[in-house]
Design an enzyme around this catalytic site. Structure first.
Site, PDB file in Angstrom:
ATOM      1  N   GLU A  49      75.281  14.779   9.073  1.00 21.77           N
ATOM      2  CA  GLU A  49      74.673  14.069  10.191  1.00 21.77           C
ATOM      3  C   GLU A  49      73.162  14.225  10.048  1.00 21.77           C
ATOM      4  O   GLU A  49      72.627  15.338  10.118  1.00 21.77           O
ATOM      5  CB  GLU A  49      75.155  14.647  11.524  1.00 21.77           C
ATOM      6  CG  GLU A  49      74.686  13.846  12.720  1.00 21.77           C
ATOM      7  CD  GLU A  49      75.154  14.430  14.047  1.00 21.77           C
ATOM      8  OE1 GLU A  49      74.681  13.937  15.085  1.00 21.77           O
ATOM      9  OE2 GLU A  49      75.950  15.390  14.051  1.00 21.77           O
ATOM     10  N   ASP A  60      68.513  15.983  22.767  1.00 19.75           N
ATOM     11  CA  ASP A  60      68.171  17.085  21.867  1.00 19.75           C
ATOM     12  C   ASP A  60      67.409  18.178  22.603  1.00 19.75           C
ATOM     13  O   ASP A  60      66.497  17.902  23.393  1.00 19.75           O
ATOM     14  CB  ASP A  60      67.323  16.570  20.702  1.00 19.75           C
ATOM     15  CG  ASP A  60      68.104  15.639  19.807  1.00 19.75           C
ATOM     16  OD1 ASP A  60      69.200  16.031  19.393  1.00 19.75           O
ATOM     17  OD2 ASP A  60      67.622  14.529  19.537  1.00 19.75           O
ATOM     18  N   TYR A 174      82.718  11.948  18.872  1.00 20.08           N
ATOM     19  CA  TYR A 174      81.927  13.171  19.011  1.00 20.08           C
ATOM     20  C   TYR A 174      82.083  13.665  20.443  1.00 20.08           C
ATOM     21  O   TYR A 174      81.608  13.030  21.381  1.00 20.08           O
ATOM     22  CB  TYR A 174      80.467  12.859  18.688  1.00 20.08           C
ATOM     23  CG  TYR A 174      79.546  14.057  18.555  1.00 20.08           C
ATOM     24  CD1 TYR A 174      79.526  15.074  19.510  1.00 20.08           C
ATOM     25  CD2 TYR A 174      78.662  14.151  17.494  1.00 20.08           C
ATOM     26  CE1 TYR A 174      78.673  16.166  19.394  1.00 20.08           C
ATOM     27  CE2 TYR A 174      77.793  15.233  17.366  1.00 20.08           C
ATOM     28  CZ  TYR A 174      77.806  16.226  18.323  1.00 20.08           C
ATOM     29  OH  TYR A 174      76.949  17.298  18.209  1.00 20.08           O
TER      30      TYR A 174
END
Length: 266
Positions: A49, A60, A174
């Site tokens: 990834e 993030d 995911y």
């Protein structure tokens, strides 16, 4: 069959849990980005990834934010990332590569242009954090070109929406292990095991679990109920500050080796 589908089929046939390391493209060193990718594979990565540096992330945490800032300060952009994938493909035709990032760089590049260039470079999938399923019509040119859109699910995902995600998932789904940002220290596997089992039972695609996976112990716990484990912030943190290729690849190998061993021992 796509590289991602083929890799997960191989993992299932072998009874193994996939390892998906995340690194920010161009960090710690743009000059050694391709060598790092090869180093990840040598250390046991099943899928890479690759984070596209972005100035205004929303998912993030600080570690990956700082990695993006460092890469951007060195001039790294989307074209560089695609170029590195193309170089990686000169030696590795099999390991799937997923680009993780945000919609703005793709929109600026042009959806059609990005799709064509990404496929030509050897990209297999895209995970666009700020483009939810409900808005993903804009990514149709990418899917039409053969790129698989990796979707995100979370503990806060409503049941009806989870059904939609499971039915639309490509490559792998995911699953974000908790409501928060990447790199957080908390991870309660007992809270997510049942949820992941339900998702796996209804998803068209394998399920990879990320956020909060930091070491061999947490990775092995996840391996008990997931098809793959994603680990990013802890790896990015380990790589920070390395500047020569030997140091970069050695750090990556030293970090991933015990995690790969723990997954294989499961």
């Amino acid at each position: 069959m796509s590289r991602i589908d083929r890799r997960f089929a191989q993992l299932k046939a072998a009874g193994r849990t996939g390892l998906i390391p995340f690194v920010t493209a161009g960090d710690p060193s743009p000059q050694h980005a391709v060598a790092l990718m090869h180093g990840l594979v040598a250390a046991g990565a099943d899928v890479i990834e690759l984070g596209v540096p972005f100035s205004d992330p929303m998912a993030d945490g600080p570690v990956i934010q700082h990695a993006s800032e460092r890469a951007i300060a060195k001039g790294v952009g989307l074209a560089d990332v695609l170029g590195w994938v193309a170089q990686f493909r000169q030696r590795d035709a099999d390991t799937p590569v997923v680009l993780m990032g945000y919609l703005n760089p793709i929109e600026i590049h042009g959806y059609g242009n990005f799709a064509a260039e990404a496929v030509q470079a050897g990209v297999d999938g895209v995970l666009v954090v700020d483009c939810p399923l409900e808005e993903s019509a804009v990514l149709q040119p990418l899917r039409d070109a053969g790129l698989q859109q990796i979707l995100l699910a979370a503990p806060t995902t409503a049941p009806a929406r989870m059904v939609q995600l499971c039915g639309s998932a490509q490559g792998f789904l995911y699953y974000v292990s908790f409501a928060g940002i990447t790199g957080a220290a908390r991870l309660s596997t007992s809270d997510i095991a049942a949820r992941v089992a339900d998702i796996r039972a209804s998803s068209r695609a394998p399920v990879a679990v990320g956020f909060g996976v930091r070491d061999a112990q947490s990775a092995r716990a996840i391996a008990g109920f997931a098809d793959a484990v994603v680990i990013g912030s802890a790896l990015v943190e380990r790589l920070a500050g390395a500047d020569d290729v030997d140091d970069i690849t050695a750090r990556a190998s030293a970090f991933l080796a015990p995690i790969r061993a723990a997954l294989d021992a499961h």
